[in-house]
Design an enzyme around this catalytic site. Structure first.
Site, PDB file in Angstrom:
ATOM      1  N   ASN A   9       0.871  -1.180   0.000  1.00  0.00           N
ATOM      2  CA  ASN A   9       0.000   0.000   0.000  1.00  0.00           C
ATOM      3  C   ASN A   9       0.907   1.229   0.000  1.00  0.00           C
ATOM      4  OD1 ASN A   9      -1.876   2.006   0.403  1.00  0.00           O
ATOM      5  ND2 ASN A   9      -2.429   1.378   2.480  1.00  0.00           N
ATOM      6  N   TRP A  10       1.008   1.878  -1.153  1.00  0.00           N
ATOM      7  CA  TRP A  10       1.932   3.009  -1.283  1.00  0.00           C
ATOM      8  C   TRP A  10       1.396   4.288  -0.645  1.00  0.00           C
ATOM      9  CZ3 TRP A  10       4.118   2.793  -6.999  1.00  0.00           C
ATOM     10  CH2 TRP A  10       4.771   1.567  -7.177  1.00  0.00           C
ATOM     11  N   LYS A  11       0.120   4.291  -0.288  1.00  0.00           N
ATOM     12  CA  LYS A  11      -0.510   5.451   0.338  1.00  0.00           C
ATOM     13  C   LYS A  11      -0.279   6.705  -0.529  1.00  0.00           C
ATOM     14  CE  LYS A  11      -0.321   3.178   4.810  1.00  0.00           C
ATOM     15  NZ  LYS A  11      -0.192   3.316   6.269  1.00  0.00           N
ATOM     16  N   HIS A  95      -9.479   0.871   5.282  1.00  0.00           N
ATOM     17  CA  HIS A  95      -8.213   1.110   5.969  1.00  0.00           C
ATOM     18  C   HIS A  95      -8.449   2.094   7.111  1.00  0.00           C
ATOM     19  CE1 HIS A  95      -4.069   2.350   6.717  1.00  0.00           C
ATOM     20  NE2 HIS A  95      -3.687   1.268   6.069  1.00  0.00           N
ATOM     21  N   GLU A  97      -6.949   4.579   8.080  1.00  0.00           N
ATOM     22  CA  GLU A  97      -6.790   5.986   7.703  1.00  0.00           C
ATOM     23  C   GLU A  97      -8.046   6.520   7.031  1.00  0.00           C
ATOM     24  OE1 GLU A  97      -2.034   5.189   7.357  1.00  0.00           O
ATOM     25  OE2 GLU A  97      -3.186   5.437   5.510  1.00  0.00           O
ATOM     26  N   GLU A 167      -5.216  -5.262  10.647  1.00  0.00           N
ATOM     27  CA  GLU A 167      -4.248  -4.206  10.882  1.00  0.00           C
ATOM     28  C   GLU A 167      -4.534  -3.525  12.215  1.00  0.00           C
ATOM     29  OE1 GLU A 167      -2.399  -2.648   6.921  1.00  0.00           O
ATOM     30  OE2 GLU A 167      -4.220  -1.552   7.364  1.00  0.00           O
ATOM     31  N   GLY A 173       2.422   2.218  10.969  1.00  0.00           N
ATOM     32  CA  GLY A 173       3.323   3.355  10.833  1.00  0.00           C
ATOM     33  C   GLY A 173       3.990   3.781  12.126  1.00  0.00           C
ATOM     34  N   SER A 212       3.201  -2.357  10.479  1.00  0.00           N
ATOM     35  CA  SER A 212       4.661  -2.279  10.586  1.00  0.00           C
ATOM     36  C   SER A 212       5.331  -3.611  10.269  1.00  0.00           C
ATOM     37  CB  SER A 212       5.087  -1.759  11.961  1.00  0.00           C
ATOM     38  OG  SER A 212       4.624  -0.438  12.167  1.00  0.00           O
ATOM     39  N   GLY A 233       2.989  -1.293   4.384  1.00  0.00           N
ATOM     40  CA  GLY A 233       3.003   0.145   4.154  1.00  0.00           C
ATOM     41  C   GLY A 233       4.374   0.642   3.757  1.00  0.00           C
ATOM     42  N   GLY A 234       5.074   1.270   4.703  1.00  0.00           N
ATOM     43  CA  GLY A 234       6.344   1.926   4.412  1.00  0.00           C
ATOM     44  C   GLY A 234       7.376   1.052   3.714  1.00  0.00           C
TER      45      GLY A 234
END
Length: 255
Positions: A9-11, A95, A97, A167, A173, A212, A233-234
């Site tokens: 997920n590149w967000k 998600h 967010e 999640e 994050g 994470s 994610g990251g």
């Protein structure tokens, strides 16, 4: 036997140069992989570019969200049909967010889930508890409530050809991650909860872990019997780090 799915997920990250370089790196790093499904979810702006660049590779395309409508006067939205038209297979829904920053409710997410399924795409339903809910012992109740929004409106069969991503919000994050045993316990609860309605559906549904996930903790997470890959994610923004996670999922299921 479930084939794990690792999805990046590149967000809200990227530009045309970054997309080109990252996909080129991923294609190179993942050329030998065959025991794990792989997908990336760039921002909508770059879906067409990504769709062109992943051709000929094992990488499949995901989107980070979808509207409930297929067309019409809905300024700023993107429909499931539009996503399908540019080559999207997976759509991330619910998600944390989106739930937090856009006030998306369980009911809205269930409607999006239905719209995505009706248009031949694979929903990736994100569920999970906040830190306060975790500390209050409400993890299972929160996950059940978020699952029930789909189960009670669409039935267990809706999770055929669908993905669930657990999640824990407190781990997204933050650098924190649930221990493999903690994550496995929740994944088993999720599978058992669906099995109350349909054991066969529960047995085949892919349940990813997100929160994470990185090159250091992936291998141990994937040895757990109910963890079927990850929503990353990251670490998905670096080809080498993402490839380590994919290869760890592949190795765990071959072991």
């Amino acid at each position: 036997m479930r084939k794990p799915l690792v999805m990046g997920n590149w967000k809200l990250n990227g530009d045309t140069k970054m997309v080109a370089e990252l996909i080129a790196g991923l294609k190179n790093e993942l050329a030998s992989v065959n025991g794990c499904q792989v997908a990336i979810a760039p921002p909508n702006m770059y879906l067409s570019q990504a769709s062109d660049q992943i051709k000929g590779s094992l990488i499949e395309l995901g989107a980070q969200n979808s509207d409930v409508n297929v067309s019409g006067a809905f300024t700023g939205e993107t429909s499931p049909l539009m996503l399908k038209d540019v080559g999207v297979k997976y759509v991330i829904l619910g998600h944390s967010e989106r739930r937090t920053y856009h006030a998306e409710t369980d009911e809205l997410i269930a409607k999006k889930f239905a719209a995505v399924k009706e248009n031949g795409l694979t929903p990736v339903l994100c569920i999970g508890e906040t830190e306060a809910e975790n500390e209050a012992g409400q993890t299972e109740a929160v996950c059940a409530k978020q699952l029930d929004a789909v189960l009670k409106t669409l039935g267990a069969a809706a999770f055929n050809q669908a993905v669930i991503a657990y999640e824990p919000v407190w781990a997204i994050g933050t650098g924190k991650s649930a221990t493999p045993a903690q994550a496995q316990a929740v994944h088993k609860f999720i599978r058992d909860h669906i099995a109350k309605q349909d054991a066969n559906v529960a047995k085949q549904v892919i349940i990813q872990y997100g929160g994470s996930v990185n090159a250091a903790n992936a291998a141990e997470l994937f040895t757990q019997p109910d963890i079927d890959g990850a929503l990353v994610g990251g670490a998905s923004l670096k080809a080498d780090a993402f490839a380590v996670i994919v290869k760890a999922a592949e190795a765990a299921k071959k072991a």
